[in-house]
Scaffold this motif. Sequence first.
Motif, PDB file in Angstrom:
ATOM      1  N   ASN A 146       0.822  -1.209   0.000  1.00 34.93           N
ATOM      2  CA  ASN A 146       0.000   0.000   0.000  1.00 34.93           C
ATOM      3  C   ASN A 146       0.861   1.266   0.000  1.00 34.93           C
ATOM      4  O   ASN A 146       0.473   2.284  -0.592  1.00 34.93           O
ATOM      5  CB  ASN A 146      -0.932   0.000   1.210  1.00 34.93           C
ATOM      6  N   SER A 149       1.915   1.739  -3.471  1.00 32.26           N
ATOM      7  CA  SER A 149       0.799   2.279  -4.240  1.00 32.26           C
ATOM      8  C   SER A 149       0.672   3.785  -4.030  1.00 32.26           C
ATOM      9  O   SER A 149       0.458   4.548  -4.988  1.00 32.26           O
ATOM     10  CB  SER A 149      -0.505   1.575  -3.840  1.00 32.26           C
ATOM     11  N   GLU A 180      -7.365   9.608  -6.431  1.00 29.82           N
ATOM     12  CA  GLU A 180      -6.789   8.267  -6.312  1.00 29.82           C
ATOM     13  C   GLU A 180      -5.677   8.237  -5.273  1.00 29.82           C
ATOM     14  O   GLU A 180      -5.530   7.264  -4.526  1.00 29.82           O
ATOM     15  CB  GLU A 180      -6.260   7.809  -7.672  1.00 29.82           C
ATOM     16  N   ALA A 184      -5.676   5.975  -1.878  1.00 26.52           N
ATOM     17  CA  ALA A 184      -4.553   5.080  -1.575  1.00 26.52           C
ATOM     18  C   ALA A 184      -4.013   5.343  -0.179  1.00 26.52           C
ATOM     19  O   ALA A 184      -3.626   4.413   0.540  1.00 26.52           O
ATOM     20  CB  ALA A 184      -3.453   5.253  -2.617  1.00 26.52           C
ATOM     21  N   THR A 187      -6.257   3.671   2.351  1.00 25.95           N
ATOM     22  CA  THR A 187      -5.992   2.232   2.411  1.00 25.95           C
ATOM     23  C   THR A 187      -4.721   1.952   3.199  1.00 25.95           C
ATOM     24  O   THR A 187      -4.652   0.990   3.982  1.00 25.95           O
ATOM     25  CB  THR A 187      -5.876   1.659   0.986  1.00 25.95           C
ATOM     26  N   ASP A 382      -6.162   1.601 -13.741  1.00 23.05           N
ATOM     27  CA  ASP A 382      -6.391   0.148 -13.868  1.00 23.05           C
ATOM     28  C   ASP A 382      -5.096  -0.629 -13.647  1.00 23.05           C
ATOM     29  O   ASP A 382      -5.090  -1.682 -12.998  1.00 23.05           O
ATOM     30  CB  ASP A 382      -6.963  -0.167 -15.245  1.00 23.05           C
ATOM     31  N   GLN A 384      -2.413   0.299 -11.912  1.00 28.02           N
ATOM     32  CA  GLN A 384      -2.009   0.361 -10.507  1.00 28.02           C
ATOM     33  C   GLN A 384      -2.870  -0.559  -9.646  1.00 28.02           C
ATOM     34  O   GLN A 384      -2.365  -1.260  -8.764  1.00 28.02           O
ATOM     35  CB  GLN A 384      -2.114   1.799  -9.989  1.00 28.02           C
ATOM     36  N   LEU A 385      -4.174  -0.557  -9.926  1.00 26.28           N
ATOM     37  CA  LEU A 385      -5.068  -1.449  -9.179  1.00 26.28           C
ATOM     38  C   LEU A 385      -4.712  -2.909  -9.431  1.00 26.28           C
ATOM     39  O   LEU A 385      -4.675  -3.722  -8.493  1.00 26.28           O
ATOM     40  CB  LEU A 385      -6.517  -1.180  -9.583  1.00 26.28           C
ATOM     41  N   SER A 388      -1.417  -3.733  -7.459  1.00 28.30           N
ATOM     42  CA  SER A 388      -1.654  -3.897  -6.015  1.00 28.30           C
ATOM     43  C   SER A 388      -2.407  -5.198  -5.734  1.00 28.30           C
ATOM     44  O   SER A 388      -2.077  -5.930  -4.800  1.00 28.30           O
ATOM     45  CB  SER A 388      -2.445  -2.706  -5.478  1.00 28.30           C
ATOM     46  N   THR A 389      -3.424  -5.465  -6.564  1.00 32.05           N
ATOM     47  CA  THR A 389      -4.220  -6.681  -6.368  1.00 32.05           C
ATOM     48  C   THR A 389      -3.362  -7.928  -6.548  1.00 32.05           C
ATOM     49  O   THR A 389      -3.459  -8.880  -5.765  1.00 32.05           O
ATOM     50  CB  THR A 389      -5.399  -6.709  -7.352  1.00 32.05           C
TER      51      THR A 389
END
Length: 417
Positions: A146, A149, A180, A184, A187, A382, A384-385, A388-389
């Motif tokens: 995180n 990110s 965004e 982040a 999170t 998209d 970056q997501l 991280s995922t």
Amino acid sequence: MKRTGIMTAILLLNFSVGEAFDLSLADALSIALNNNTALKITQKGEDSAHFALKRAKGNKGFSATASDNLQTSKTNGSKRQDGNRLGVSGYLPIYSGGKNTANVDSAKLGVDIAALNTARERENLRYDVIKAYFDILEAKKTVAVNQESVDNYAAHYQNVSDLFAAGAKAKIDVLRSSVELSNARQTLIKSQSVYDVNTATLKNLLNVPGNEPLNLTDDFSFAAFVPSMDECINYALNNRKDLAVDEYTIKQKDLAVTAAKAEWLPGVSLSVGLSESDTIHPSSDNSRSASAGVDVSWNIFDSGVTRANVDSAKNDYDVAVLNLQKDKENIELAVRTAYLNMREAEKRFQSTSDAVQEAEEDFFIAREKYRSGEGIMLDIIDAQLALSTAKLNYIGAQYDYARYKAELENAMGLPVE
């Protein structure tokens, strides 16, 4: 002092002086097994069981009572009389219809049950420590992902701001990248809180001060689990301490039925007594006596009280049998669940190992295309997501496997070495 005790004392000393120190999983287990308060409480149950056994044995043995009675009396037409009576009496039960013997045997089983409860508590504590240890490791890596990110979004926000200042990008891109970045950071804050809570949980299990930082030196290392599900279930049904407790409890309830039925039988006891009576006033006189006898008592009618006690004891026996069956079913389910979860995590671990590298490459391409003016904001978000995922999935799969494996071993009843 044993080596484990010495190591535990050294580690606790490091805690007490307020220094951060390295903590391996083995050290954490050692401290917990020596220092956990809940385990100490369970261990006290063994002492209680031994006391109960002594009490049950004492009820079968000889008992003696001493008495001293000082009295004065006066009736019409006579002088007041003062006297003192000393006495010692003894009592020895000879036959109780099996009640005393059943109580002793039940108390012996209670000692075994208490030892088994302690052993099971140690197994549960081992699992709790392992889970808490890996929870911290996962949370720490999650914080790192995180944070990365946030850094990526911050760098992108700076890049968008520079492009906007140069007239190459619209303000909407600046606003979107700012949102965004803010999301982040939220999170990241939450993941840092999870790390703190998990650290506090481990320290609570170890019963150590809560302010000092920890440096966990062990990490996930994949070790294949070979036994089949059926082998795990069979092992659990033959080795779980709580199933042995259920079986001993059934024996105790059977002995309770015997003890209840004993009230229908006669009781026989031996009694002896010695006494001395002294008259103090109006004259001095004394007398001595001794007695011995066999006492027989038989409860021939009690309005159904004994019958009710016997029926209640039989019902308790039936409940104990059902509890054993229920616990077997629950244990089988627990083993199956942990085994299936472990295998599922193993598959995820194997399938996500390449996804991180691919997501990193995708994010790099999306970022460079945006800088060159060929990409759009949505591509960056998209990518970056997805990055991280992918990292969180890989991290989660590792520690899920480690935790489910520990849960399976606990459900099987593997002993604490």
